[in-house]
Structures are given as structure tokens and as C-alpha cells.
Design an enzyme around this catalytic site. Structure first.
Site, PDB file in Angstrom:
ATOM      1  N   GLU A   1      45.913  40.674 125.392  1.00  0.00           N
ATOM      2  CA  GLU A   1      47.294  40.225 125.208  1.00  0.00           C
ATOM      3  C   GLU A   1      47.400  39.519 123.856  1.00  0.00           C
ATOM      4  O   GLU A   1      46.403  39.129 123.262  1.00  0.00           O
ATOM      5  CB  GLU A   1      47.663  39.245 126.317  1.00  0.00           C
TER       6      GLU A   1
ATOM      7  N   GLU B   1      44.967  39.732 133.646  1.00  0.00           N
ATOM      8  CA  GLU B   1      44.384  38.466 133.187  1.00  0.00           C
ATOM      9  C   GLU B   1      44.274  37.576 134.420  1.00  0.00           C
ATOM     10  O   GLU B   1      45.274  37.276 135.058  1.00  0.00           O
ATOM     11  CB  GLU B   1      45.261  37.791 132.129  1.00  0.00           C
TER      12      GLU B   1
ATOM     13  N   GLY C   1      47.349  36.402 137.016  1.00  0.00           N
ATOM     14  CA  GLY C   1      47.323  35.690 138.285  1.00  0.00           C
ATOM     15  C   GLY C   1      45.904  35.621 138.814  1.00  0.00           C
ATOM     16  O   GLY C   1      44.938  35.673 138.039  1.00  0.00           O
ATOM     17  N   SER C   2      45.776  35.530 140.123  1.00  0.00           N
ATOM     18  CA  SER C   2      44.458  35.338 140.723  1.00  0.00           C
ATOM     19  C   SER C   2      43.674  36.653 140.792  1.00  0.00           C
ATOM     20  O   SER C   2      44.250  37.747 140.717  1.00  0.00           O
ATOM     21  CB  SER C   2      44.633  34.778 142.134  1.00  0.00           C
TER      22      SER C   2
ATOM     23  N   GLY D   1      44.920  40.426 141.525  1.00  0.00           N
ATOM     24  CA  GLY D   1      44.556  41.385 140.472  1.00  0.00           C
ATOM     25  C   GLY D   1      43.874  42.617 141.055  1.00  0.00           C
ATOM     26  O   GLY D   1      44.106  43.750 140.606  1.00  0.00           O
TER      27      GLY D   1
ATOM     28  N   GLN E   1      48.118  23.775 147.036  1.00  0.00           N
ATOM     29  CA  GLN E   1      47.132  23.641 145.959  1.00  0.00           C
ATOM     30  C   GLN E   1      46.424  22.290 146.069  1.00  0.00           C
ATOM     31  O   GLN E   1      45.213  22.193 145.854  1.00  0.00           O
ATOM     32  CB  GLN E   1      47.828  23.797 144.604  1.00  0.00           C
TER      33      GLN E   1
ATOM     34  N   CYS F   1      43.987  28.612 133.334  1.00  0.00           N
ATOM     35  CA  CYS F   1      42.903  29.590 133.504  1.00  0.00           C
ATOM     36  C   CYS F   1      41.774  29.312 132.526  1.00  0.00           C
ATOM     37  O   CYS F   1      40.638  29.674 132.765  1.00  0.00           O
ATOM     38  CB  CYS F   1      43.443  30.997 133.303  1.00  0.00           C
TER      39      CYS F   1
ATOM     40  N   LYS G   1      58.998  40.109 137.254  1.00  0.00           N
ATOM     41  CA  LYS G   1      58.938  39.350 138.509  1.00  0.00           C
ATOM     42  C   LYS G   1      58.110  38.074 138.298  1.00  0.00           C
ATOM     43  O   LYS G   1      56.887  38.109 138.205  1.00  0.00           O
ATOM     44  CB  LYS G   1      58.275  40.178 139.625  1.00  0.00           C
TER      45      LYS G   1
ATOM     46  N   GLU H   1      36.802  29.401 141.117  1.00  0.00           N
ATOM     47  CA  GLU H   1      37.863  28.699 140.395  1.00  0.00           C
ATOM     48  C   GLU H   1      38.596  27.756 141.356  1.00  0.00           C
ATOM     49  O   GLU H   1      39.047  28.175 142.416  1.00  0.00           O
ATOM     50  CB  GLU H   1      38.855  29.723 139.840  1.00  0.00           C
TER      51      GLU H   1
ATOM     52  N   ASN I   1      51.530  28.895 136.486  1.00  0.00           N
ATOM     53  CA  ASN I   1      51.018  27.761 135.700  1.00  0.00           C
ATOM     54  C   ASN I   1      51.481  27.737 134.243  1.00  0.00           C
ATOM     55  O   ASN I   1      51.366  26.711 133.588  1.00  0.00           O
ATOM     56  CB  ASN I   1      49.496  27.691 135.791  1.00  0.00           C
TER      57      ASN I   1
HETATM   58  P1  NAD Z   1      48.757  34.821 142.304  1.00  0.00           P
HETATM   59  O1  NAD Z   1      47.788  35.929 142.141  1.00  0.00           O
HETATM   60  O2  NAD Z   1      48.906  34.201 143.626  1.00  0.00           O
HETATM   61  O3  NAD Z   1      50.225  35.298 141.869  1.00  0.00           O
HETATM   62  C1  NAD Z   1      50.470  35.857 140.613  1.00  0.00           C
HETATM   63  C2  NAD Z   1      51.700  36.748 140.707  1.00  0.00           C
HETATM   64  O4  NAD Z   1      51.395  37.874 141.530  1.00  0.00           O
HETATM   65  C3  NAD Z   1      52.912  36.070 141.343  1.00  0.00           C
HETATM   66  O5  NAD Z   1      54.087  36.441 140.663  1.00  0.00           O
HETATM   67  C4  NAD Z   1      52.904  36.630 142.753  1.00  0.00           C
HETATM   68  O6  NAD Z   1      54.163  36.633 143.359  1.00  0.00           O
HETATM   69  C5  NAD Z   1      52.424  38.039 142.515  1.00  0.00           C
HETATM   70  N1  NAD Z   1      51.856  38.707 143.687  1.00  0.00           N
HETATM   71  C6  NAD Z   1      51.268  38.143 144.752  1.00  0.00           C
HETATM   72  N2  NAD Z   1      50.889  39.096 145.637  1.00  0.00           N
HETATM   73  C7  NAD Z   1      51.240  40.282 145.109  1.00  0.00           C
HETATM   74  C8  NAD Z   1      51.110  41.639 145.538  1.00  0.00           C
HETATM   75  N3  NAD Z   1      50.556  41.957 146.702  1.00  0.00           N
HETATM   76  N4  NAD Z   1      51.579  42.617 144.745  1.00  0.00           N
HETATM   77  C9  NAD Z   1      52.136  42.308 143.550  1.00  0.00           C
HETATM   78  N5  NAD Z   1      52.306  41.044 143.091  1.00  0.00           N
HETATM   79  C10 NAD Z   1      51.853  40.041 143.863  1.00  0.00           C
HETATM   80  O7  NAD Z   1      48.366  33.729 141.191  1.00  0.00           O
HETATM   81  P2  NAD Z   1      49.011  32.289 140.972  1.00  0.00           P
HETATM   82  O8  NAD Z   1      48.541  31.397 142.062  1.00  0.00           O
HETATM   83  O9  NAD Z   1      50.472  32.408 140.710  1.00  0.00           O
HETATM   84  O10 NAD Z   1      48.338  31.866 139.583  1.00  0.00           O
HETATM   85  C11 NAD Z   1      47.115  31.213 139.486  1.00  0.00           C
HETATM   86  C12 NAD Z   1      46.052  32.179 139.010  1.00  0.00           C
HETATM   87  O11 NAD Z   1      46.435  32.756 137.773  1.00  0.00           O
HETATM   88  C13 NAD Z   1      44.730  31.516 138.729  1.00  0.00           C
HETATM   89  O12 NAD Z   1      43.681  32.285 139.259  1.00  0.00           O
HETATM   90  C14 NAD Z   1      44.642  31.493 137.213  1.00  0.00           C
HETATM   91  O13 NAD Z   1      43.333  31.463 136.680  1.00  0.00           O
HETATM   92  C15 NAD Z   1      45.350  32.737 136.870  1.00  0.00           C
HETATM   93  N6  NAD Z   1      45.801  32.720 135.480  1.00  0.00           N
HETATM   94  C16 NAD Z   1      45.143  33.487 134.566  1.00  0.00           C
HETATM   95  C17 NAD Z   1      45.515  33.461 133.244  1.00  0.00           C
HETATM   96  C18 NAD Z   1      44.835  34.336 132.230  1.00  0.00           C
HETATM   97  O14 NAD Z   1      45.464  34.658 131.236  1.00  0.00           O
HETATM   98  N7  NAD Z   1      43.590  34.734 132.453  1.00  0.00           N
HETATM   99  C19 NAD Z   1      46.574  32.649 132.828  1.00  0.00           C
HETATM  100  C20 NAD Z   1      47.208  31.858 133.785  1.00  0.00           C
HETATM  101  C21 NAD Z   1      46.822  31.909 135.113  1.00  0.00           C
END
Ligand code: NAD
Length: 479
Positions: A460, A245, A223-224, A228, A326, A279, A170, A381, A147
């Protein structure tokens, strides 16, 4: 074909991924090489070899490189913004704003490379001096979401390099274009071979390889929550440093004494701009009884004036959702909220075409009233243009509702009362608090992050980033 950057070379991978424009699914943005686990390990090896020399590079060398990268990103804001809007779907002004932020972050961390990092103090023992210094960690694995395709990579890559680490980056599968463009700039910046590496590929394969490899000293992840948790488990298992995050379910309180225009602007900006895919989006509005009906009328009026259309078309307020998955998820939450007793006031429909008839993943922004704290729409979320409204009796009730969430990223209030604003800043359970401002707007030089289920580890951005990207050493000297 856009390739991976490993050990100073551009390499094809065993796979290829097609990147599609969500505003017009007939438009192929590009074809990107997909790395596998072997190539991820090759990148880690290159970074490991490069680390000893890079860790001893001078602050001036790092300053010059990061400053030049920032300058190029800023100079190419229009072109990079266009690419970002095309691959992710945020509007052109938002996309250009994100690129500018990324450029500024590189310039900011260029300066941080020059900041003196240590302390000297007397020992409790006679004749002994103590120095506390910061040293780089080694190879840092950077895993980012889709995003913010350029700002989030920038706010991880820039400090990692500024403090003397090597990087294996990555990016998210859906947005390789901006990541590749940034890598291309870094590849020409004068960084020695192997200091910066780009490996595009699937999270479960390339991302997971970074998590498990003992040569990766630290993982910075955005990410999610679900991913995480996997990052945390893998890093704890091998005692690697990590930082997470994750999601948010950010509240925006509107009090009786609020300026109505300010409140509506905050709610619309944070709830719906960037298609709600932030987020820090205010996905929960908490409105006190005395202003509730007036606020709802003004909100609906404002929402009716929003144009949902191609992200790159002038005048578009809300671009498409990032992809079909999505879109289906956002729609399902609208149905679920109604099934749970919420009332859909406006929007919430999937729209198959742009105003000019391009096929895309559009959705009208959705407002759901009569929602209660236990409903899933108020706890989970959504990550789309879907906002729920809860009524509150008074400020205290509103604050309790705002804090009633497993997340703690950002929390906002619209009020003209200094007393309530001051109380809220102290008692909101969030890492970032906004008064009369959208929850989704943040500066690039101050700490970013949350608490509770939203974040883990050091903050961060800004100079506090040093806490994650360096490790302390305490040296004792007897003269
Ligand atoms: P996601 O968790 O699906 O993916 C994030 C990253 O993790 C991608 O690069 C993905 O390829 C990688 N990934 C997926 N599975 C993995 C694994 N098993 N091992 C290692 N890496 C893996 O998230 P998304 O759909 O790309 O992003 C949306 C989410 O990100 C939302 O929940 C949003 O709130 C969050 N987000 C948080 C912030 C913040 O700073 N708090 C900022 C932006 C987005």
C-alpha cells in the site's frame, strides 16, 4: 441519522447502529444507518455502471477532485480530529495527526494521477513496437479496521480513484463517524454518481457481500488475520485480486550501546501511544543483558508519568481502549502472561472512570518481564497497551528472538552501532525496519506493509500502490 451513500444518493438502511465514545460511554457520537446485503449489491451495481466513463476520465479531472478532497480534509483537521478522538479514543494530537496524514494522502495521489504510467520498448521482432500500459481494475471493494478510521480509508480510496477505479467502501462497525465525514466530503467533490459509494454495516453481511460478488474486481482489506483468511478464501474461490494488511507482533531490540532516552522513547511511543492499538505497535521488547536493568528502571519511571484519561482532554498521553470487548481481551492477556510465568511490573488494570469520573474503557499500560519466546504474550497480537520484555545475551540472540514470530510487519532497534544497525536492516524479517525510531511511525508516500503472516499481495501507499489498483496491458503494433 447518518446515511449510506449509494449511486449518488444518501439512503437509510434497514438497521441503525449507535456509535459510543469510549472515553465517556454516556456520550452518543451518532446514529448510523446500517446497510444490508441488498444495499451492498445496489452500491456495487452503481459502481459498475459508473466505471466505463470514470475509467476514461482525464488525469486532470482526477487530480482536481483528489486535490480538493485533500485540501478540505486538511482545512478541517481540528473538527475531524475531534470526531476521530471521540469515536476511537486516540488522543487529540494523534487524531489530528491522522487526519493530516489522510489529507496529505489525497493530495499525494492527486499527483500520482498525473504520473505517466506506461513504458514503450522495441520488440524482438522487426518493425514491431511494444507498449506496456496500466489500466484500472473496475469496482474495488474497500474493507477497513477501526484503529485508523480516516488514514486507512484514505490510503485505499485515494489510489483506487486516482487510477480510475470505482469504489464501494465498507468501514469498521466501531468507527462510522470518520468514514461518513470522509464520504460526505467525497460526495461534494465532483465525482460522478456511483464512482464512490459508502455502505456501513456488519462485516459478515456487507463485507461478505463485497467478497462474493463477481462484479467486484478486487478487494483491499486491512484488519485481523482471522478475517483476512476469509477474504483470501473468498477471493481465491472466484479469482478476484486481493490485498491483505493484517496483524503484527513487532519487536523492538534495545542493545547495550543504545542511547537510553532514545530507547525508552521508542518503546513507550510504539508500545503504548494510541493505547497500543496499532498494527505497528512494539509489543515485544528484546533487551540485552548489559542494559536490561537500567532500561527497565527508566521505562518504569517514564510509564509512571503517563496520564491515562479522556482522549480529548489536553495532557492525556493514553486514551481509552476502543470498547469493552477489547478491554476484556487486553486484561485477559495480562493474566495469561502471568499464568505462563511472566512478571507484571506495572499497570495492566482496567480503570472504570476518567480522572473526572466519566465512565469509559480505560486501562493502565502494562509491562511484563521475564517473558520467554514460546509464551502466548510473545506470539499473539494483543492490540492494547500491553508490552512484554525478553532478555537477550547479545545482538545475535536478540535478532533471533526478534525474527521468531509468525508476523513480519515492522521491526525496530535502538543502537548507536552502525555495524549492528546495518546488519539489522538486512536481516530483520519485516516489511518495515526502524533504527532509533518507534516502529509505529511511518511516512505516507512510501510503501507500507509486511511479510510472513502480516500481509499478502502488493504494498500500500506511495507509487507502488499502482501495482494493486491497476492491471498491466502489453500491446504490440506492427507499423
Ligand atoms: P477485523 O478483522 O475484525 O475487521 C476488519 C474489517 O473487516 C471490518 O470492517 C469488519 O467489519 C470486516 N469484516 C469482518 N468480518 C468480515 C467478513 N466475514 N467478511 C468481510 N469483511 C469482514 O479487524 P479490526 O478488529 O477492525 O482491526 C484490528 C486488526 O486490524 C488488528 O489485527 C490490526 O493489527 C489490524 N490492522 C492492520 C494494519 C496493517 O496495515 N497491517 C493496520 C491497522 C490494523
Amino acid at each position: 441519522m447518518f446515511r449510506n451513500f449509494i449511486g449518488g444518493a444518501w439512503l437509510e438502511g434497514p438497521g441503525v447502529a449507535r456509535n459510543i465514545n469510549p472515553s465517556d460511554t454516556r456520550d452518543l457520537v451518532g446514529e448510523y444507518a446500517q446497510a444490508d446485503a441488498d444495499q451492498a449489491r445496489q452500491a456495487i451495481a452503481a459502481a459498475e455502471v459508473a466505471f466505463p466513463a470514470w475509467s476514461l476520465s482525464t488525469p486532470q479531472q482526477r487530480f482536481d477532485i483528489l486535490d480538493a478532497v485533500g485540501a478540505e480534509v486538511l482545512a478541517r483537521r481540528a473538527e475531524l480530529g475531534d470526531l476521530l478522538a471521540r469515536e476511537e479514543g486516540k488522543t487529540l494530537p494523534e487524531a489530528i495527526g491522522e487526519v493530516v496524514r489522510a489529507g496529505n494522502i489525497f493530495k499525494y495521489f492527486a499527483g500520482e494521477a498525473l504520473r505517466p504510467g506506461g513504458e514503450a520498448m522495441p520488440s524482438v521482432r522487426p518493425g514491431v513496437g511494444v507498449e506496456i500500459t496500466r489500466e484500472p481494475l473496475g469496482v474495488v471493494g474497500i474493507i477497513t479496521p477501526w484503529n485508523f478510521p480516516i488514514a486507512i480509508p484514505a490510503w485505499k480510496i485515494a489510489p483506487a480513484l486516482a487510477y480510475g477505479n470505482c469504489v464501494v467502501f465498507k468501514p469498521a462497525e466501531l468507527v462510522p463517524g470518520s468514514a461518513w465525514a470522509l464520504a460526505e466530503i467525497l460526495s461534494r467533490s465532483g465525482l460522478p454518481q456511483g464512482v464512490f459509494n459508502l455502505v456501513m454495516g456488519r462485516g459478515q453481511e456487507v463485507g461478505a457481500t463485497l467478497l462474493e460478488d463477481p462484479r467486484v474486481a478486487a478487494i483491499t482489506f486491512t484488519g485481523s488475520v482471522a478475517t483476512g483468511q476469509k477474504v483470501a478464501a473468498a477471493c481465491v474461490a472466484r479469482m478476484a485480486k486481493f490485498q491483505l494488511e493484517m496483524g503484527g507482533k513487532n519487536p523492538m531490540i534495545v542493545l547495550d550501546d543504545a542511547d537510553l532516552d532514545v530507547a525508552v522513547n521508542c518503546a513507550v511511543n510504539s508500545g503504548f501511544f494510541s493505547t497500543g492499538q496499532r498494527c505497528t505497535a512494539s509489543s515485544r521488547l528484546i533487551v540485552t543483558d548489559g542494559i536490561h536493568d537500567r532500561f527497565m528502571l527508566a521505562m518504569v519511571e517514564r510509564m509512571k508519568s503517563l496520564t491515562v484519561d479522556d482522549a480529548r482532554k489536553p495532557g492525556t498521553d493514553i486514551g481509552p481502549v476502543v470498547d469493552q470487548t477489547q478491554l476484556e481481551r487486553d486484561r485477559a492477556y495480562v493474566d495469561l502472561a502471568q499464568a505462563e510465568g511472566g512478571r507484571l511490573v506495572l499497570g495492566g488494570e482496567a480503570i472504570a472512570h476518567s480522572v473526572d469520573g466519566q465512565p469509559g474503557f480505560y486501562m493502565s499500560p502494562a509491562l511484563i518481564t521475564d517473558s520467554t519466546p514460546g509464551m502466548r504474550i510473545n506470539r499473539e497480537e494483543v492490540f492494547g497497551p500491553v508490552v512484554s520484555v525478553q532478555r537477550a545475551r547479545d545482538y545475535e540472540h536478540a535478532l533471533a528472538l526478534a525474527n521468531d514470530t509468525p508476523f513480519g510487519l515492522a521491526s525496530g532497534i535502538a543502537t548507536t552501532s552502525l555495524k549492528y544497525a546495518t546488519h539489522f536492516k538486512r536481516h530483520a524479517q519485516a516489511g518495515m525496519v526502524m533504527v532509533n525510531l518507534p516502529t509505529a511511525g511511518v511516512d505516507y508516500h512510501v510503501p507500507f506493509g509486511g511479510r510472513k503472516g502480516s500481509s499478502w499481495g502488493a504494498r500500500e501507499q506511495g507509487r507502488h500502490a499502482a501495482e494493486f489498483y491497476t492491471t498491466l496491458k502489453t500491446s504490440y503494433t506492427h507499423a
